[in-house]
Design a protein around this motif. Structure first.
Motif, PDB file in Angstrom:
ATOM      1  N   ILE A 283     -19.992   0.685  -8.531  1.00  0.00           N
ATOM      2  CA  ILE A 283     -19.869   1.789  -7.572  1.00  0.00           C
ATOM      3  C   ILE A 283     -18.428   2.327  -7.559  1.00  0.00           C
ATOM      4  O   ILE A 283     -18.203   3.535  -7.587  1.00  0.00           O
ATOM      5  CB  ILE A 283     -20.322   1.340  -6.163  1.00  0.00           C
ATOM      6  CG1 ILE A 283     -21.822   1.043  -6.171  1.00  0.00           C
ATOM      7  CG2 ILE A 283     -20.008   2.411  -5.115  1.00  0.00           C
ATOM      8  CD1 ILE A 283     -22.393   0.520  -4.864  1.00  0.00           C
ATOM      9  N   VAL A 284     -17.456   1.404  -7.575  1.00  0.00           N
ATOM     10  CA  VAL A 284     -16.053   1.824  -7.607  1.00  0.00           C
ATOM     11  C   VAL A 284     -15.743   2.581  -8.904  1.00  0.00           C
ATOM     12  O   VAL A 284     -15.141   3.663  -8.896  1.00  0.00           O
ATOM     13  CB  VAL A 284     -15.111   0.603  -7.458  1.00  0.00           C
ATOM     14  CG1 VAL A 284     -13.663   1.017  -7.612  1.00  0.00           C
ATOM     15  CG2 VAL A 284     -15.340  -0.065  -6.100  1.00  0.00           C
ATOM     16  N   LEU A 285     -16.209   2.018 -10.046  1.00  0.00           N
ATOM     17  CA  LEU A 285     -16.022   2.697 -11.336  1.00  0.00           C
ATOM     18  C   LEU A 285     -16.657   4.080 -11.320  1.00  0.00           C
ATOM     19  O   LEU A 285     -16.086   5.052 -11.819  1.00  0.00           O
ATOM     20  CB  LEU A 285     -16.662   1.881 -12.462  1.00  0.00           C
ATOM     21  CG  LEU A 285     -15.819   0.804 -13.126  1.00  0.00           C
ATOM     22  CD1 LEU A 285     -16.670   0.024 -14.126  1.00  0.00           C
ATOM     23  CD2 LEU A 285     -14.629   1.452 -13.835  1.00  0.00           C
ATOM     24  N   GLY A 286     -17.844   4.160 -10.719  1.00  0.00           N
ATOM     25  CA  GLY A 286     -18.555   5.427 -10.619  1.00  0.00           C
ATOM     26  C   GLY A 286     -17.753   6.464  -9.853  1.00  0.00           C
ATOM     27  O   GLY A 286     -17.677   7.627 -10.234  1.00  0.00           O
TER      28      GLY A 286
ATOM     29  N   GLY B 198     -24.585   0.565 -10.595  1.00  0.00           N
ATOM     30  CA  GLY B 198     -23.475   0.819  -9.672  1.00  0.00           C
ATOM     31  C   GLY B 198     -22.740   2.100 -10.044  1.00  0.00           C
ATOM     32  O   GLY B 198     -22.476   2.945  -9.179  1.00  0.00           O
ATOM     33  N   ILE B 199     -22.423   2.245 -11.336  1.00  0.00           N
ATOM     34  CA  ILE B 199     -21.708   3.448 -11.783  1.00  0.00           C
ATOM     35  C   ILE B 199     -22.533   4.693 -11.457  1.00  0.00           C
ATOM     36  O   ILE B 199     -21.996   5.702 -10.984  1.00  0.00           O
ATOM     37  CB  ILE B 199     -21.424   3.376 -13.307  1.00  0.00           C
ATOM     38  CG1 ILE B 199     -20.430   2.249 -13.604  1.00  0.00           C
ATOM     39  CG2 ILE B 199     -20.878   4.708 -13.814  1.00  0.00           C
ATOM     40  CD1 ILE B 199     -20.180   2.007 -15.080  1.00  0.00           C
ATOM     41  N   SER B 200     -23.853   4.605 -11.675  1.00  0.00           N
ATOM     42  CA  SER B 200     -24.680   5.778 -11.423  1.00  0.00           C
ATOM     43  C   SER B 200     -24.744   6.120  -9.929  1.00  0.00           C
ATOM     44  O   SER B 200     -24.765   7.295  -9.550  1.00  0.00           O
ATOM     45  CB  SER B 200     -26.047   5.573 -12.067  1.00  0.00           C
ATOM     46  OG  SER B 200     -27.076   5.773 -11.176  1.00  0.00           O
ATOM     47  N   ILE B 201     -24.738   5.102  -9.068  1.00  0.00           N
ATOM     48  CA  ILE B 201     -24.697   5.361  -7.619  1.00  0.00           C
ATOM     49  C   ILE B 201     -23.345   5.964  -7.229  1.00  0.00           C
ATOM     50  O   ILE B 201     -23.262   6.969  -6.533  1.00  0.00           O
ATOM     51  CB  ILE B 201     -24.936   4.055  -6.818  1.00  0.00           C
ATOM     52  CG1 ILE B 201     -26.371   3.560  -7.004  1.00  0.00           C
ATOM     53  CG2 ILE B 201     -24.648   4.266  -5.325  1.00  0.00           C
ATOM     54  CD1 ILE B 201     -26.613   2.150  -6.480  1.00  0.00           C
ATOM     55  N   GLY B 202     -22.268   5.344  -7.720  1.00  0.00           N
ATOM     56  CA  GLY B 202     -20.919   5.767  -7.322  1.00  0.00           C
ATOM     57  C   GLY B 202     -20.551   7.151  -7.814  1.00  0.00           C
ATOM     58  O   GLY B 202     -19.839   7.893  -7.135  1.00  0.00           O
ATOM     59  N   SER B 203     -21.053   7.526  -9.010  1.00  0.00           N
ATOM     60  CA  SER B 203     -20.620   8.794  -9.580  1.00  0.00           C
ATOM     61  C   SER B 203     -21.492   9.970  -9.149  1.00  0.00           C
ATOM     62  O   SER B 203     -21.288  11.094  -9.576  1.00  0.00           O
ATOM     63  CB  SER B 203     -20.611   8.704 -11.117  1.00  0.00           C
ATOM     64  OG  SER B 203     -21.925   8.489 -11.577  1.00  0.00           O
ATOM     65  N   ASP B 204     -22.484   9.689  -8.290  1.00  0.00           N
ATOM     66  CA  ASP B 204     -23.374  10.764  -7.853  1.00  0.00           C
ATOM     67  C   ASP B 204     -22.778  11.521  -6.662  1.00  0.00           C
ATOM     68  O   ASP B 204     -22.894  11.104  -5.520  1.00  0.00           O
ATOM     69  CB  ASP B 204     -24.742  10.168  -7.495  1.00  0.00           C
ATOM     70  CG  ASP B 204     -25.782  11.254  -7.266  1.00  0.00           C
ATOM     71  OD1 ASP B 204     -25.403  12.438  -7.306  1.00  0.00           O
ATOM     72  OD2 ASP B 204     -26.952  10.913  -7.063  1.00  0.00           O
ATOM     73  N   LYS B 205     -22.149  12.635  -6.975  1.00  0.00           N
ATOM     74  CA  LYS B 205     -21.474  13.443  -5.957  1.00  0.00           C
ATOM     75  C   LYS B 205     -22.429  13.840  -4.837  1.00  0.00           C
ATOM     76  O   LYS B 205     -22.114  13.779  -3.660  1.00  0.00           O
ATOM     77  CB  LYS B 205     -20.940  14.722  -6.624  1.00  0.00           C
ATOM     78  CG  LYS B 205     -19.476  15.017  -6.318  1.00  0.00           C
ATOM     79  CD  LYS B 205     -19.053  16.276  -7.034  1.00  0.00           C
ATOM     80  CE  LYS B 205     -17.806  16.027  -7.852  1.00  0.00           C
ATOM     81  NZ  LYS B 205     -17.508  17.098  -8.789  1.00  0.00           N
TER      82      LYS B 205
END
Lengths: 92, 200
Positions: A12-15, B45-52
């Motif tokens: 989530i942080v990386l995202g 996680g990356i896909s959740i975090g990067s979803d503006k």
């Protein structure tokens, strides 16, 4: 299992760090899809090689339908009360 | 719907590969599975975090909207608990873990497979696919008798993507934001709640 939650949080942080690089989002989503395909293929393999699961597939299916139906019924019923309380009150 | 068919196709292909008995004998598929799961968690996680879009929907709304996912979690857990009473072969912990997928079958099934057992993983896969399909089919009727939140409640985590069109169609456009919000909260909650239920 703390590893899994740490990896999720790190993700989530990386995202958040790559939030303004849409090309990376596309790459990430493709990788994510393939990771899911791989894991479900592996789940399929373990089912296919597991005699006990194969023998009980009918029972497993019924259990799945029972849990899903009751979960839907529970959440829909409660959402009805919430809808009446929260969304009708101030419209009157 | 298309993506659930592809995913289910990979699962079925795996079943036949397993049944064929032609797989390399020495290969440790379980170990590969755990590493793939670690990778999946990072990518999810990356896909959740990067979803503006998610973050702006989460930030920009009336606090009352939080009651929608809270209600869905509570109702789902009550229903799953009832299922444990009706199904003698499953424990309360097991039915709650399956219910805590909220329709997010891909993540919840691989999760439960790794944390618990293959057979419960299959229950989770089928149960959560069923929740999505039932929502697609029943939303018109549910909305009519149980109000405009019914489709969102039934859809659970899928209300943000696969079941959003049918929800918007029958509950109205103004409910789309609530559906996306509730779906996002439940999606983020799935890995945490499943882990919590199975390990505590």
């Amino acid at each position: 299992m703390i590893t899994i939650l740490l990896l999720l949080s790190a993700g989530i942080v990386l995202g958040l760090l790559i939030i303004s690089y849409p090309r990376l989002h596309v790459i990430n989503n493709n990788l994510l899809n393939w990771a899911i395909y791989l894991l479900l293929f592996l789940l399929g393999i373990s089912v296919g090689t597991n005699q006990e699961v194969i023998r009980n597939l009918g029972k497993i299916g019924l259990e799945a339908i029972a849990i899903a139906s009751l979960s839907i019924a529970g959440s829909v019923l409660l959402s009805y009360f919430l809808f009446k309380r929260l969304f009708f009150k101030h419209e009157k | 719907m298309k993506s659930s068919l592809i995913i289910f196709g990979f699962f079925v292909a795996g079943v036949f590969a397993g049944l064929s008995g032609k797989l390399p004998a020495g290969f440790d598929f379980d170990k590969l599975g755990s590493y793939a799961l670690y990778l999946l968690m990072l990518l999810a996680g990356i896909s959740i975090g990067s979803d503006k879009n998610s973050w702006s929907v989460l930030a920009s709304h009336n606090y009352k909207i939080i009651w929608v996912p809270v209600t869905i979690v509570t109702g789902t857990m009550m229903g799953s608990a009832l299922a444990a009473l009706l199904l003698p072969s499953l424990t309360l912990r097991e039915t709650l873990a399956v219910g805590a997928g909220f329709g997010y079958y891909s993540l919840s099934s691989v999760f439960i497979t790794q944390l618990h057992s293959h057979s419960l993983g299959v229950v989770a896969l089928l149960s959560n696919i069923f929740r999505e399909v039932a929502t697609l089919l029943l939303t018109p009727i549910l909305v009519r008798y149980f109000g405009n939140l019914a489709g969102i409640a039934s859809g659970g985590a899928t209300a943000m993507d696969t079941t959003l069109p049918v929800i918007t169609r029958y509950s109205g456009k103004s409910y789309a934001v609530i559906a996306v919000f509730s779906g996002i909260v439940l999606t983020i909650l799935v890995p945490f709640l499943v882990t919590f239920i199975l390990t505590v």
